[in-house]
Scaffold this motif. Structure first.
Motif, short mmCIF file in Angstrom:
data_model
loop_
_atom_site.label_atom_id
_atom_site.label_comp_id
_atom_site.label_asym_id
_atom_site.label_seq_id
_atom_site.Cartn_x
_atom_site.Cartn_y
_atom_site.Cartn_z
N GLY A 1 -14.45 -4.36 -4.84
CA GLY A 1 -14.55 -6.07 -4.18
C GLY A 1 -13.01 -6.68 -4.52
O GLY A 1 -12.65 -7.03 -3.57
N LEU A 2 -12.84 -6.36 -5.89
CA LEU A 2 -11.78 -7.53 -6.43
C LEU A 2 -10.23 -6.16 -5.48
O LEU A 2 -8.79 -6.70 -4.94
CB LEU A 2 -11.47 -7.28 -7.75
N ASP A 3 -10.78 -5.16 -5.69
CA ASP A 3 -8.98 -4.02 -5.20
C ASP A 3 -9.31 -4.61 -3.45
O ASP A 3 -7.86 -4.78 -2.93
CB ASP A 3 -9.19 -2.67 -4.77
N ASP A 4 -10.05 -4.93 -2.80
CA ASP A 4 -10.26 -5.40 -1.68
C ASP A 4 -10.17 -6.41 -1.31
O ASP A 4 -8.83 -6.70 -0.20
CB ASP A 4 -11.02 -5.54 -0.40
N ALA A 5 -10.32 -7.60 -2.58
CA ALA A 5 -9.27 -8.38 -1.95
C ALA A 5 -8.19 -9.07 -2.28
O ALA A 5 -7.18 -9.42 -1.43
CB ALA A 5 -10.28 -9.73 -2.97
N ASP A 6 -7.75 -8.01 -3.37
CA ASP A 6 -6.00 -8.22 -3.08
C ASP A 6 -5.25 -7.62 -1.97
O ASP A 6 -3.86 -7.99 -1.91
CB ASP A 6 -5.63 -7.06 -4.80
N VAL A 7 -5.57 -6.64 -1.53
CA VAL A 7 -5.38 -6.11 -0.35
C VAL A 7 -4.88 -6.94 0.84
O VAL A 7 -3.71 -7.26 1.10
CB VAL A 7 -5.91 -5.17 0.43
N LEU A 8 -6.34 -7.84 1.05
CA LEU A 8 -6.24 -9.15 1.77
C LEU A 8 -5.41 -9.92 1.71
O LEU A 8 -4.52 -10.47 2.18
CB LEU A 8 -7.69 -9.07 2.20
N ILE A 9 -4.86 -10.74 0.31
CA ILE A 9 -4.15 -11.50 -0.36
C ILE A 9 -2.72 -10.90 0.46
O ILE A 9 -1.64 -11.94 0.58
CB ILE A 9 -4.01 -11.43 -1.46
N ARG A 10 -2.73 -9.80 -0.11
CA ARG A 10 -0.65 -8.98 0.46
C ARG A 10 -0.92 -8.99 1.44
O ARG A 10 0.46 -9.60 2.01
CB ARG A 10 -0.69 -7.64 -0.56
N LYS A 11 -2.04 -8.50 2.47
CA LYS A 11 -1.77 -8.71 3.81
C LYS A 11 -1.51 -9.84 4.33
O LYS A 11 -0.25 -10.32 5.64
CB LYS A 11 -3.30 -8.55 4.56
N MET A 12 -1.73 -11.18 4.00
CA MET A 12 -1.63 -12.60 4.24
C MET A 12 -0.44 -12.61 3.82
O MET A 12 0.59 -13.94 4.67
CB MET A 12 -3.44 -13.72 3.60
N ASP A 13 0.14 -12.68 2.77
CA ASP A 13 1.70 -12.85 2.25
C ASP A 13 2.11 -12.50 3.26
O ASP A 13 3.59 -12.79 3.30
CB ASP A 13 1.13 -12.36 0.73
#
Length: 222
Positions: free
Chosen positions: A45-57
């Motif tokens: 889940g943390l890895d997925d959260a990292d991916v979402l943060i990068r996408k939002m950025d």
């Protein structure tokens, strides 16, 4: 506002809340096998959260400056939230965590953890609300700017049409001037020809009068 960013944002908020609940519940587990399974789920889940943060950025940085500033401010809140989740994950996976620590957590720390998490969520919600209000004001300003631009474009189009009309009229007037100049030249040429013809006719009449006078003179004196 970007629909793509909002989609990532909703996914992250749901994932963050889910991860927070899993971290709180996993910290209380005593069954190591079950705990390892939960930790694996949290790590994914943390890895997925990292991916979402990068996408939002990436999405935020691709937008106009006024919108980008608001979204990046939101993103800082989410990054801070994700760092807190990672710290919590690191704490519950620490090999030095003993049964006594878990018991102490059960006695006092659980309530504090929930309180901190709730306070953090409340602060983040308030920040997001303020940012949404700022976003709305910015969007209203952008709508006003767009309306002003549309009005300016409409005025420019009217001025362009008026200019085209004036140029068309000028071209017509120029054509009339050319026609008048040609007419003047024709009239001048006709006037010259008429003057020439007058002189010729005058000369002929003069010659005829002189001839008549000469004839009468000879008749009278001979």
């Amino acid at each position: 506002m970007s629909d793509v960013f909002e989609g990532y944002e909703r996914q992250y908020c749901e994932l963050s809340a889910n991860l927070s609940r899993k971290c709180n519940s996993t910290a209380l587990l005593t069954d190591q096998e079950q705990k390892q399974q939960k930790l694996s789920e949290i790590k994914a889940g943390l890895d997925d959260a990292d991916v979402l943060i990068r996408k939002m950025d990436l999405e935020a940085r691709s937008l106009q400056p006024s919108v980008k500033a608001v979204l990046l401010a939101k993103l800082r809140e989410y990054k801070s939230d994700l760092n807190q989740l990672k710290k919590e994950f690191k704490r519950i996976t620490s090999p030095t965590a003993s049964q006594a620590a878990r018991e102490e957590l059960l006695e006092s720390g659980v309530v504090d953890l929930h309180s901190v998490s709730a306070d953090q969520r409340e602060r983040m919600a308030m920040s997001v609300e303020r940012l949404n209000e700022s976003s709305e004001r910015i969007m209203q300003s952008r709508r006003t700017i767009f309306e002003t631009e549309e009005l300016g474009v409409s005025i420019l189009q009217d001025l362009h049409q008026q200019r085209e009309t004036l140029l068309h009229s000028h071209n017509k007037l120029h054509g009339v001037d050319d026609a008048i100049d040609k007419s003047k030249k024709v009239l001048t040429a006709m006037s010259r020809r008429m003057t020439k013809h007058k002189w010729i006719i005058g000369s002929v009449i003069g010659a005829l009068i002189l001839a008549v006078i000469l004839i009468l003179y000879f008749k009278l004196f001979h």
